[in-house]
Design a protein around this motif. Structure first.
Motif, PDB file in Angstrom:
ATOM      1  N   ASP A 108       8.123   6.837  -5.277  1.00 29.91           N
ATOM      2  CA  ASP A 108       9.322   7.745  -5.588  1.00 29.91           C
ATOM      3  C   ASP A 108       9.632   8.590  -4.301  1.00 29.91           C
ATOM      4  OD1 ASP A 108       9.402   6.983  -8.363  1.00 29.91           O
ATOM      5  OD2 ASP A 108       8.106   8.256  -8.982  1.00 29.91           O
ATOM      6  N   ALA A 109       8.881   8.414  -3.332  1.00 25.49           N
ATOM      7  CA  ALA A 109       9.079   9.321  -2.104  1.00 25.49           C
ATOM      8  C   ALA A 109       9.808   8.687  -1.061  1.00 25.49           C
ATOM      9  CB  ALA A 109       7.879  10.135  -1.443  1.00 25.49           C
ATOM     10  N   GLU A 130       0.864  -1.333   0.056  1.00 25.33           N
ATOM     11  CA  GLU A 130      -0.211   0.042   0.116  1.00 25.33           C
ATOM     12  C   GLU A 130       0.939   1.335   0.040  1.00 25.33           C
ATOM     13  OE1 GLU A 130      -3.702   1.909   2.748  1.00 25.33           O
ATOM     14  OE2 GLU A 130      -2.559   0.342   3.582  1.00 25.33           O
ATOM     15  N   PHE A 131       1.948   1.449   0.926  1.00 26.63           N
ATOM     16  CA  PHE A 131       2.954   2.408   1.042  1.00 26.63           C
ATOM     17  C   PHE A 131       3.409   2.748  -0.534  1.00 26.63           C
ATOM     18  CE2 PHE A 131       3.670   0.906   5.494  1.00 26.63           C
ATOM     19  CZ  PHE A 131       2.421   1.387   5.765  1.00 26.63           C
ATOM     20  N   ARG A 132       3.869   1.663  -1.188  1.00 31.53           N
ATOM     21  CA  ARG A 132       4.552   1.690  -2.332  1.00 31.53           C
ATOM     22  C   ARG A 132       3.822   2.070  -3.426  1.00 31.53           C
ATOM     23  NH1 ARG A 132       6.505  -3.252  -2.350  1.00 31.53           N
ATOM     24  NH2 ARG A 132       8.578  -2.737  -1.845  1.00 31.53           N
ATOM     25  N   PRO A 140      17.777  13.504   2.049  1.00 27.29           N
ATOM     26  CA  PRO A 140      16.644  13.806   2.855  1.00 27.29           C
ATOM     27  C   PRO A 140      15.355  12.726   2.831  1.00 27.29           C
ATOM     28  CG  PRO A 140      16.622  14.352   0.427  1.00 27.29           C
ATOM     29  CD  PRO A 140      17.867  14.003   0.823  1.00 27.29           C
ATOM     30  N   THR A 141      14.572  12.669   3.639  1.00 25.00           N
ATOM     31  CA  THR A 141      13.436  11.760   4.145  1.00 25.00           C
ATOM     32  C   THR A 141      12.176  12.649   3.788  1.00 25.00           C
ATOM     33  OG1 THR A 141      14.693  10.291   5.472  1.00 25.00           O
ATOM     34  CG2 THR A 141      12.342  10.230   5.502  1.00 25.00           C
TER      35      THR A 141
END
Length: 116
Positions: free
Chosen positions: A75-76, A68-70, A92-93
């Motif tokens: 790309d984030a 789900e996250f993917r 960066p995160t």
């Protein structure tokens, strides 16, 4: 991100997310684990520090949360299989994306029931 920063992030997300309530902290598979105290609210989030200064936020694989996250953040965030979001020690995160994923995990069972 250090394990202490990850813990503070998880606790902060839990405090701001409706329905989550208090978290129970435990150790599972040698990793700090956080899950809602109330039953049938959400799934656990574990912090797995890596030797190279990175850490992974680990999720129960059979929940399909990482899939789900993917789909939401291809790309984030960086993913590892169907179990983890990897937070690199450099670069960066996307904290907003990471916080959203934590909130989705902590409300997994509430959301699942809502679809039933």
């Amino acid at each position: 991100m250090t394990p202490a920063e990850a813990k503070a992030l998880i606790e902060g997300v839990a405090a701001r997310t409706p329905g989550v309530g208090a978290l129970e902290e435990s150790v599972k598979w040698g990793e700090q684990s956080f899950a809602p105290v109330r039953r049938n609210v959400g799934s656990s989030v574990r912090i797995a520090p890596r030797g190279n200064g990175e850490l992974a936020l680990m999720f129960i694989c059979h929940t399909h949360l990482v899939d789900e996250f993917r789909s939401l953040y291809p790309d984030a965030l960086e993913f590892e299989g169907n179990r983890a979001i990897v937070v690199r020690s450099s670069g960066p995160t996307d904290l907003a994306a990471l916080e959203h994923c934590i909130a989705l995990a902590l409300t997994f069972k509430l959301r699942k029931r809502g679809r039933a």
